[in-house]
Design a protein around this motif. Structure first.
Motif, PDB file in Angstrom:
ATOM      1  N   ASN A  78       0.845  -1.199   0.000  1.00  0.00           N
ATOM      2  CA  ASN A  78       0.000   0.000   0.000  1.00  0.00           C
ATOM      3  C   ASN A  78       0.879   1.248   0.000  1.00  0.00           C
ATOM      4  O   ASN A  78       1.800   1.362   0.813  1.00  0.00           O
ATOM      5  N   ILE A  79       0.576   2.175  -0.903  1.00  0.00           N
ATOM      6  CA  ILE A  79       1.366   3.404  -1.000  1.00  0.00           C
ATOM      7  C   ILE A  79       0.445   4.604  -1.222  1.00  0.00           C
ATOM      8  O   ILE A  79      -0.693   4.454  -1.662  1.00  0.00           O
ATOM      9  N   ILE A  80       0.942   5.797  -0.872  1.00  0.00           N
ATOM     10  CA  ILE A  80       0.308   7.036  -1.313  1.00  0.00           C
ATOM     11  C   ILE A  80       0.931   7.365  -2.664  1.00  0.00           C
ATOM     12  O   ILE A  80       2.085   7.746  -2.752  1.00  0.00           O
ATOM     13  N   GLU A  81       0.164   7.159  -3.699  1.00  0.00           N
ATOM     14  CA  GLU A  81       0.668   7.347  -5.057  1.00  0.00           C
ATOM     15  C   GLU A  81       0.863   8.828  -5.390  1.00  0.00           C
ATOM     16  O   GLU A  81       1.817   9.219  -6.070  1.00  0.00           O
ATOM     17  N   TRP A  82      -0.047   9.660  -4.868  1.00  0.00           N
ATOM     18  CA  TRP A  82      -0.012  11.097  -5.167  1.00  0.00           C
ATOM     19  C   TRP A  82      -0.816  11.823  -4.101  1.00  0.00           C
ATOM     20  O   TRP A  82      -1.795  11.279  -3.561  1.00  0.00           O
ATOM     21  N   SER A  83      -0.437  13.051  -3.794  1.00  0.00           N
ATOM     22  CA  SER A  83      -1.224  13.854  -2.851  1.00  0.00           C
ATOM     23  C   SER A  83      -1.001  15.336  -3.133  1.00  0.00           C
ATOM     24  O   SER A  83       0.003  15.743  -3.729  1.00  0.00           O
ATOM     25  N   TYR A  84      -1.974  16.135  -2.677  1.00  0.00           N
ATOM     26  CA  TYR A  84      -1.890  17.586  -2.835  1.00  0.00           C
ATOM     27  C   TYR A  84      -2.598  18.241  -1.644  1.00  0.00           C
ATOM     28  O   TYR A  84      -3.725  17.849  -1.306  1.00  0.00           O
ATOM     29  N   PRO A  85      -1.955  19.186  -0.984  1.00  0.00           N
ATOM     30  CA  PRO A  85      -0.564  19.604  -1.154  1.00  0.00           C
ATOM     31  C   PRO A  85       0.389  18.516  -0.659  1.00  0.00           C
ATOM     32  O   PRO A  85       0.048  17.780   0.276  1.00  0.00           O
ATOM     33  N   ASP A  86       1.537  18.423  -1.249  1.00  0.00           N
ATOM     34  CA  ASP A  86       2.410  17.278  -0.995  1.00  0.00           C
ATOM     35  C   ASP A  86       3.059  17.291   0.383  1.00  0.00           C
ATOM     36  O   ASP A  86       3.608  16.279   0.816  1.00  0.00           O
ATOM     37  N   GLN A  87       2.996  18.423   1.115  1.00  0.00           N
ATOM     38  CA  GLN A  87       3.616  18.473   2.439  1.00  0.00           C
ATOM     39  C   GLN A  87       2.692  17.988   3.553  1.00  0.00           C
ATOM     40  O   GLN A  87       3.115  17.863   4.704  1.00  0.00           O
ATOM     41  N   PHE A  88       1.422  17.693   3.224  1.00  0.00           N
ATOM     42  CA  PHE A  88       0.482  17.265   4.255  1.00  0.00           C
ATOM     43  C   PHE A  88       0.830  15.846   4.727  1.00  0.00           C
ATOM     44  O   PHE A  88       1.114  14.958   3.924  1.00  0.00           O
ATOM     45  N   ASN A  89       0.790  15.634   6.032  1.00  0.00           N
ATOM     46  CA  ASN A  89       1.148  14.342   6.624  1.00  0.00           C
ATOM     47  C   ASN A  89       0.015  13.330   6.456  1.00  0.00           C
ATOM     48  O   ASN A  89      -1.010  13.417   7.125  1.00  0.00           O
ATOM     49  N   LEU A  90       0.219  12.354   5.582  1.00  0.00           N
ATOM     50  CA  LEU A  90      -0.780  11.319   5.332  1.00  0.00           C
ATOM     51  C   LEU A  90      -0.328   9.956   5.849  1.00  0.00           C
ATOM     52  O   LEU A  90      -0.850   8.925   5.426  1.00  0.00           O
ATOM     53  N   THR A  91       0.599   9.941   6.761  1.00  0.00           N
ATOM     54  CA  THR A  91       1.116   8.686   7.287  1.00  0.00           C
ATOM     55  C   THR A  91      -0.007   7.782   7.788  1.00  0.00           C
ATOM     56  O   THR A  91      -0.817   8.184   8.621  1.00  0.00           O
ATOM     57  N   GLY A  92      -0.058   6.569   7.280  1.00  0.00           N
ATOM     58  CA  GLY A  92      -1.069   5.602   7.684  1.00  0.00           C
ATOM     59  C   GLY A  92      -2.319   5.588   6.835  1.00  0.00           C
ATOM     60  O   GLY A  92      -3.083   4.613   6.859  1.00  0.00           O
ATOM     61  N   ALA A  93      -2.550   6.667   6.063  1.00  0.00           N
ATOM     62  CA  ALA A  93      -3.772   6.741   5.259  1.00  0.00           C
ATOM     63  C   ALA A  93      -3.814   5.663   4.188  1.00  0.00           C
ATOM     64  O   ALA A  93      -4.899   5.198   3.806  1.00  0.00           O
ATOM     65  N   GLU A  94      -2.643   5.227   3.701  1.00  0.00           N
ATOM     66  CA  GLU A  94      -2.611   4.217   2.649  1.00  0.00           C
ATOM     67  C   GLU A  94      -3.176   2.875   3.111  1.00  0.00           C
ATOM     68  O   GLU A  94      -3.698   2.088   2.309  1.00  0.00           O
ATOM     69  N   PHE A  95      -3.096   2.594   4.420  1.00  0.00           N
ATOM     70  CA  PHE A  95      -3.616   1.330   4.940  1.00  0.00           C
ATOM     71  C   PHE A  95      -5.107   1.415   5.261  1.00  0.00           C
ATOM     72  O   PHE A  95      -5.804   0.394   5.258  1.00  0.00           O
ATOM     73  N   LYS A  96      -5.596   2.631   5.539  1.00  0.00           N
ATOM     74  CA  LYS A  96      -7.015   2.796   5.845  1.00  0.00           C
ATOM     75  C   LYS A  96      -7.838   2.971   4.569  1.00  0.00           C
ATOM     76  O   LYS A  96      -8.978   2.505   4.488  1.00  0.00           O
ATOM     77  N   ALA A  97      -7.265   3.641   3.579  1.00  0.00           N
ATOM     78  CA  ALA A  97      -7.977   3.842   2.313  1.00  0.00           C
ATOM     79  C   ALA A  97      -8.038   2.563   1.487  1.00  0.00           C
ATOM     80  O   ALA A  97      -8.895   2.416   0.624  1.00  0.00           O
ATOM     81  N   LEU A  98      -7.118   1.629   1.774  1.00  0.00           N
ATOM     82  CA  LEU A  98      -7.100   0.320   1.110  1.00  0.00           C
ATOM     83  C   LEU A  98      -7.069  -0.758   2.195  1.00  0.00           C
ATOM     84  O   LEU A  98      -6.014  -1.303   2.531  1.00  0.00           O
ATOM     85  N   PRO A  99      -8.226  -1.093   2.773  1.00  0.00           N
ATOM     86  CA  PRO A  99      -8.265  -2.016   3.916  1.00  0.00           C
ATOM     87  C   PRO A  99      -7.845  -3.432   3.533  1.00  0.00           C
ATOM     88  O   PRO A  99      -7.916  -3.830   2.363  1.00  0.00           O
ATOM     89  N   SER A 100      -7.448  -4.201   4.543  1.00  0.00           N
ATOM     90  CA  SER A 100      -7.189  -5.625   4.335  1.00  0.00           C
ATOM     91  C   SER A 100      -8.461  -6.284   3.812  1.00  0.00           C
ATOM     92  O   SER A 100      -9.551  -6.065   4.338  1.00  0.00           O
ATOM     93  N   GLY A 101      -8.315  -7.079   2.751  1.00  0.00           N
ATOM     94  CA  GLY A 101      -9.468  -7.738   2.159  1.00  0.00           C
ATOM     95  C   GLY A 101     -10.163  -6.928   1.096  1.00  0.00           C
ATOM     96  O   GLY A 101     -11.179  -7.364   0.535  1.00  0.00           O
ATOM     97  N   ALA A 102      -9.618  -5.745   0.775  1.00  0.00           N
ATOM     98  CA  ALA A 102     -10.263  -4.881  -0.234  1.00  0.00           C
ATOM     99  C   ALA A 102     -10.323  -5.564  -1.602  1.00  0.00           C
ATOM    100  O   ALA A 102     -11.229  -5.285  -2.398  1.00  0.00           O
ATOM    101  N   HIS A 103      -9.375  -6.472  -1.851  1.00  0.00           N
ATOM    102  CA  HIS A 103      -9.348  -7.140  -3.165  1.00  0.00           C
ATOM    103  C   HIS A 103     -10.564  -8.045  -3.377  1.00  0.00           C
ATOM    104  O   HIS A 103     -10.799  -8.516  -4.491  1.00  0.00           O
ATOM    105  N   ASN A 104     -11.345  -8.270  -2.314  1.00  0.00           N
ATOM    106  CA  ASN A 104     -12.526  -9.128  -2.430  1.00  0.00           C
ATOM    107  C   ASN A 104     -13.782  -8.365  -2.829  1.00  0.00           C
ATOM    108  O   ASN A 104     -14.839  -8.981  -3.032  1.00  0.00           O
TER     109      ASN A 104
END
Length: 382
Positions: free
Chosen positions: A46-72
């Motif tokens: 899971n990654i943050i592919e892009w964000s705006y503004p780029d200095q905003f702290n999004l640490t951890g958002a990549e795991f919440k926006a793409l939850p475990s089991g999302a592929h189902n």
């Protein structure tokens, strides 16, 4: 003639009419704090592919926006807490003929703000953006334009009770939990940490948490919704004094009282020691009343049913605290008569004692004596 035993008396008259709640409107500032695209990378995860503004702290958002089991699931909508802010994202999956992506493209487009309620109003547009992100990856200019456009408004006034996706969630959660809706309500009054188990799609459970938040009435009851959380949030859950949240990481259930006080799994509620929290006779009587109102003729409109339930809990909460405050400034005693006046039952006394102690009310709870109960029984049987 045989009278009705106190244990079986309804806590409301059968002819009781719930008042229609007046929606509370609150004005929110206009700014979106950030907009982002999260993605699943077959090598990096899971990654943050892009964000705006780029200095905003999004640490951890990549795991919440793409939850475990999302592929189902093909799509999902997730609310979450992000470093002191709220996030709201829409996930989309597309099957692709790409060996590098292993046949599936998973992305989520989300926004960050200071309160979750205004974020919900962007849902339709986020669905469109999420679809675009898997159809035409790498295009971000329209996201920047949207972000800038919505930071130039004068703000928005919203009523919590009337906003989707809360509509329908209040009554659905009440029916799902049954009498345990009162167990959870009492845990909220005690300002406990409440964690709900879920599996993707996460959206319905986020709506349930918004429903619980709508039943809370500050300053007497505050839920602090964290929405979707992962195992990475263990420390946050541990150090939070109170919250409501949901998770698909069932490993959190095993952490017990380290991270929660009440854990909702299916229709059951367990405590931090993994024991089932039992409902009281009073809970059963209150639920019988509210379920009867839900089935009443003319209560077929989902919005009307939700409003009725919100009104019930609002009145129940306010009446209880008014009675406690009145007793605290008056005779310092809370009697069996006071219990009935606020639709409580003698079986609720242990909870009320905990509430009084935890909130520091100078009130003595007076339990009915054996003699009083015998007199009641004799009067009722005469």
């Amino acid at each position: 003639m045989t009278g009705q035993n106190e244990e079986d008396e309804p806590l409301l008259s059968q002819n009781y009419e719930f008042p229609s709640p007046q929606p509370t409107f609150k004005h929110f500032p206009p700014e979106l704090c950030a907009i982002f695209v999260a993605a699943f990378d077959t090598r990096a995860g899971n990654i943050i592919e892009w964000s705006y503004p780029d200095q905003f702290n999004l640490t951890g958002a990549e795991f919440k926006a793409l939850p475990s089991g999302a592929h189902n699931v093909q799509h999902d909508i997730i609310a979450f807490e992000c470093n002191g802010y709220y996030g709201y994202s829409v996930y989309a999956l597309k099957q692709v003929e790409s060996q590098q992506e292993r046949g599936a493209r998973l992305k989520s487009v989300g926004i960050i703000g200071k309160h979750y309620l205004p974020l919900v109003t962007h849902e339709d547009k986020l669905i469109e953006f999420a679809t675009d992100s898997v159809d035409s990856p790498g295009s971000y200019e329209h996201l920047i334009q949207y972000f800038v456009q919505h930071n130039q408004t004068c703000g928005i006034s919203l009523s919590f009770e009337l906003r989707p996706p809360v509509v329908g969630a209040v009554s659905d959660l009440t029916k799902l939990l049954g009498v345990n809706i009162f167990v959870i309500w009492k845990m909220m009054l005690l300002r406990k940490r409440i964690l709900m188990e879920c599996v993707p799609p996460i959206s319905r459970h986020c709506s349930y948490l918004m429903a619980l938040d709508s039943l809370a009435r500050p300053p007497h009851c505050e839920t602090k919704p964290l929405f979707f959380v992962t195992v990475n949030d263990s420390n946050t859950l541990h150090y939070s004094k109170h919250y409501v949240a949901c998770t698909s990481d069932v490993v959190l259930k095993t952490k017990g009282s380290h991270v929660y006080d009440a854990y909702i799994t299916g229709t059951s509620v367990i405590n931090g020691n993994q024991n089932i929290i039992q409902h009281t006779r009073g809970d059963s009587l209150r639920y019988s009343c509210i379920s009867g109102m839900m089935e009443k003729d003319g209560m077929h409109n989902t919005v009307d049913v939700d409003r009725m339930i919100i009104s019930y809990f609002t009145e129940l909460t306010e009446d209880l605290f008014m009675a406690l405050e009145s007793a605290g400034t008056g005779h310092k005693k809370f009697t069996t008569s006071d219990l009935k006046d606020v639709r409580f039952h003698s079986s609720d006394i242990p909870f009320l004692q905990t509430l009084v102690d935890s909130l520091g009310y100078d009130v003595e709870l007076v339990e009915p004596s054996c003699c009083e109960e015998q007199i009641k029984h004799l009067i009722g049987s005469s």
